[in-house]
Scaffold this motif. Structure first.
Motif, PDB file in Angstrom:
ATOM      1  N   MET A   1      -7.343  -3.085  15.123  1.00 63.08           N
ATOM      2  CA  MET A   1      -7.303  -4.524  14.902  1.00 63.08           C
ATOM      3  C   MET A   1      -7.742  -4.857  13.486  1.00 63.08           C
ATOM      4  SD  MET A   1      -6.334  -6.927  16.811  1.00 63.08           S
ATOM      5  CE  MET A   1      -6.263  -8.679  16.686  1.00 63.08           C
ATOM      6  N   ALA A   2      -8.806  -4.135  13.023  1.00 62.83           N
ATOM      7  CA  ALA A   2      -9.295  -4.379  11.670  1.00 62.83           C
ATOM      8  C   ALA A   2      -8.232  -4.010  10.653  1.00 62.83           C
ATOM      9  CB  ALA A   2     -10.569  -3.561  11.427  1.00 62.83           C
ATOM     10  N   LEU A   3      -7.510  -2.894  10.891  1.00 62.71           N
ATOM     11  CA  LEU A   3      -6.470  -2.484   9.949  1.00 62.71           C
ATOM     12  C   LEU A   3      -5.276  -3.425   9.993  1.00 62.71           C
ATOM     13  CD1 LEU A   3      -6.568   1.380  10.291  1.00 62.71           C
ATOM     14  CD2 LEU A   3      -7.299   0.004   8.362  1.00 62.71           C
ATOM     15  N   LEU A   4      -5.006  -4.017  11.160  1.00 62.82           N
ATOM     16  CA  LEU A   4      -3.931  -4.991  11.257  1.00 62.82           C
ATOM     17  C   LEU A   4      -4.254  -6.214  10.413  1.00 62.82           C
ATOM     18  CD1 LEU A   4      -1.285  -5.850  12.566  1.00 62.82           C
ATOM     19  CD2 LEU A   4      -2.606  -6.737  14.481  1.00 62.82           C
ATOM     20  N   PRO A  34       4.201  -0.087   8.268  1.00 65.00           N
ATOM     21  CA  PRO A  34       4.075   1.340   7.946  1.00 65.00           C
ATOM     22  C   PRO A  34       2.724   1.721   7.328  1.00 65.00           C
ATOM     23  CG  PRO A  34       6.246   0.553   7.337  1.00 65.00           C
ATOM     24  CD  PRO A  34       5.431  -0.656   7.690  1.00 65.00           C
ATOM     25  N   PRO A  35       2.201   0.969   6.342  1.00 64.98           N
ATOM     26  CA  PRO A  35       0.890   1.368   5.805  1.00 64.98           C
ATOM     27  C   PRO A  35      -0.229   1.294   6.826  1.00 64.98           C
ATOM     28  CG  PRO A  35       1.982  -0.147   4.303  1.00 64.98           C
ATOM     29  CD  PRO A  35       2.785  -0.132   5.558  1.00 64.98           C
ATOM     30  N   VAL A  36      -0.215   0.264   7.684  1.00 62.44           N
ATOM     31  CA  VAL A  36      -1.278   0.129   8.681  1.00 62.44           C
ATOM     32  C   VAL A  36      -1.210   1.253   9.707  1.00 62.44           C
ATOM     33  CG1 VAL A  36      -2.120  -1.296  10.596  1.00 62.44           C
ATOM     34  CG2 VAL A  36      -1.612  -2.351   8.393  1.00 62.44           C
ATOM     35  N   THR A  39      -2.097   4.584   7.943  1.00 67.19           N
ATOM     36  CA  THR A  39      -3.515   4.681   7.623  1.00 67.19           C
ATOM     37  C   THR A  39      -4.352   4.886   8.876  1.00 67.19           C
ATOM     38  OG1 THR A  39      -3.240   3.343   5.635  1.00 67.19           O
ATOM     39  CG2 THR A  39      -5.464   3.466   6.550  1.00 67.19           C
ATOM     40  N   THR A  40      -3.994   4.222   9.960  1.00 65.37           N
ATOM     41  CA  THR A  40      -4.714   4.413  11.220  1.00 65.37           C
ATOM     42  C   THR A  40      -4.612   5.865  11.681  1.00 65.37           C
ATOM     43  OG1 THR A  40      -4.299   2.116  11.868  1.00 65.37           O
ATOM     44  CG2 THR A  40      -4.923   3.655  13.614  1.00 65.37           C
ATOM     45  N   ALA A  41      -3.400   6.421  11.634  1.00 65.91           N
ATOM     46  CA  ALA A  41      -3.207   7.825  12.036  1.00 65.91           C
ATOM     47  C   ALA A  41      -3.899   8.765  11.062  1.00 65.91           C
ATOM     48  CB  ALA A  41      -1.711   8.133  12.114  1.00 65.91           C
ATOM     49  N   PHE A  42      -3.811   8.473   9.770  1.00 67.90           N
ATOM     50  CA  PHE A  42      -4.405   9.308   8.731  1.00 67.90           C
ATOM     51  C   PHE A  42      -5.923   9.371   8.880  1.00 67.90           C
ATOM     52  CE2 PHE A  42      -6.036   9.383   4.231  1.00 67.90           C
ATOM     53  CZ  PHE A  42      -5.756  10.720   3.978  1.00 67.90           C
ATOM     54  N   ILE A 127      -9.038  -0.734  -0.713  1.00 69.09           N
ATOM     55  CA  ILE A 127     -10.434  -1.174  -0.570  1.00 69.09           C
ATOM     56  C   ILE A 127     -10.748  -1.429   0.905  1.00 69.09           C
ATOM     57  CG2 ILE A 127     -12.038  -3.085  -1.025  1.00 69.09           C
ATOM     58  CD1 ILE A 127     -10.675  -3.351  -3.795  1.00 69.09           C
ATOM     59  N   GLY A 128      -9.891  -2.199   1.568  1.00 68.43           N
ATOM     60  CA  GLY A 128     -10.121  -2.511   2.976  1.00 68.43           C
ATOM     61  C   GLY A 128     -10.110  -1.274   3.853  1.00 68.43           C
ATOM     62  N   SER A 129      -9.201  -0.338   3.573  1.00 64.95           N
ATOM     63  CA  SER A 129      -9.121   0.899   4.356  1.00 64.95           C
ATOM     64  C   SER A 129     -10.357   1.760   4.143  1.00 64.95           C
ATOM     65  CB  SER A 129      -7.867   1.684   3.974  1.00 64.95           C
ATOM     66  OG  SER A 129      -6.706   0.941   4.249  1.00 64.95           O
TER      67      SER A 129
END
Length: 201
Positions: A1-4, A34-36, A39-42, A127-129
């Motif tokens: 949710m935070a990454l969304l 795609p980035p979200v 990044t979540t999987a990564f 930064i957020g990630s």
């Protein structure tokens, strides 16, 4: 949710896309999915690797331990011990802090950049990630690191922009073989996602 939420915020600061010519059929609008998802999987994969390599404290399953670690994470300033050797201010080796976090930052930045976030939006995404990594993914094991919070996105900007320029150069090559090889060098995970999973960017 935070990454969304992060993806939506980064999209707001993305550089407005250039208008393609009528002959072009390329979508240049920023794509946050795609980035979200990447990044979540990564970050999830990194966390599992971290737990395997460093079971204490990262593989601790005791709820009380996890609660204590998160409480420590959210009630204290990020770690920075100036008495430690250079680039080891958080207790990690300089290899992890310089090389590991540099590559991590470039991966976070590059996926957003190739998905048309612009350099400012991609930096905001990195930064957020990084904050999500330090406070959510790692927060139940160790306290956040001031060095990691600062260096990861900034190195992402520098290394990621270089990777993005290499990727853009690859797209202009006439030879499919050379284009594919250079694209894979610049963005290996992204290339796998585009070819095998049908990612739009």
């Amino acid at each position: 949710m935070a990454l969304l939420a992060l993806g939506l915020a980064a999209q707001l600061v993305a550089v407005p896309p250039q208008q393609p010519s009528p002959q072009q059929k390329v979508d240049l609008s920023a794509r946050w999915e795609p980035p979200v998802l990447h990044t979540t999987a990564f970050l999830t994969g990194l966390r599992y690797i971290e737990a395997y390599l460093y079971p204490h404290p990262f593989a601790e399953g005791n709820f009380e331990h996890i609660f204590e670690r998160y409480r420590d994470t959210y009630t204290h300033w990020p770690i920075f011990d100036s008495d430690k050797p250079a680039f080891e201010w958080d207790g990690d080796s300089w290899r992890i802090n310089v090389i590991g976090h540099g590559l991590m930052g470039s991966e976070l930045y590059t996926r957003a950049r190739i998905c048309h976030f612009g350099w400012a939006g991609s930096l905001a995404f990195a930064i957020g990630s990084t904050v999500a990594w330090e406070y959510v993914f790692e927060g139940n094991g160790v306290r956040p690191s001031l060095w990691d919070l600062t260096y990861t996105p900034l190195s992402g900007l520098l290394l990621g922009e270089a990777r993005y320029l290499i990727y853009r150069t690859a797209q202009s090559l006439d030879s499919p073989t050379a284009r594919n090889i250079l694209s894979a060098i610049a963005d290996p995970f992204g290339e796998m996602e585009r070819h095998w999973l049908g990612s739009p960017c």
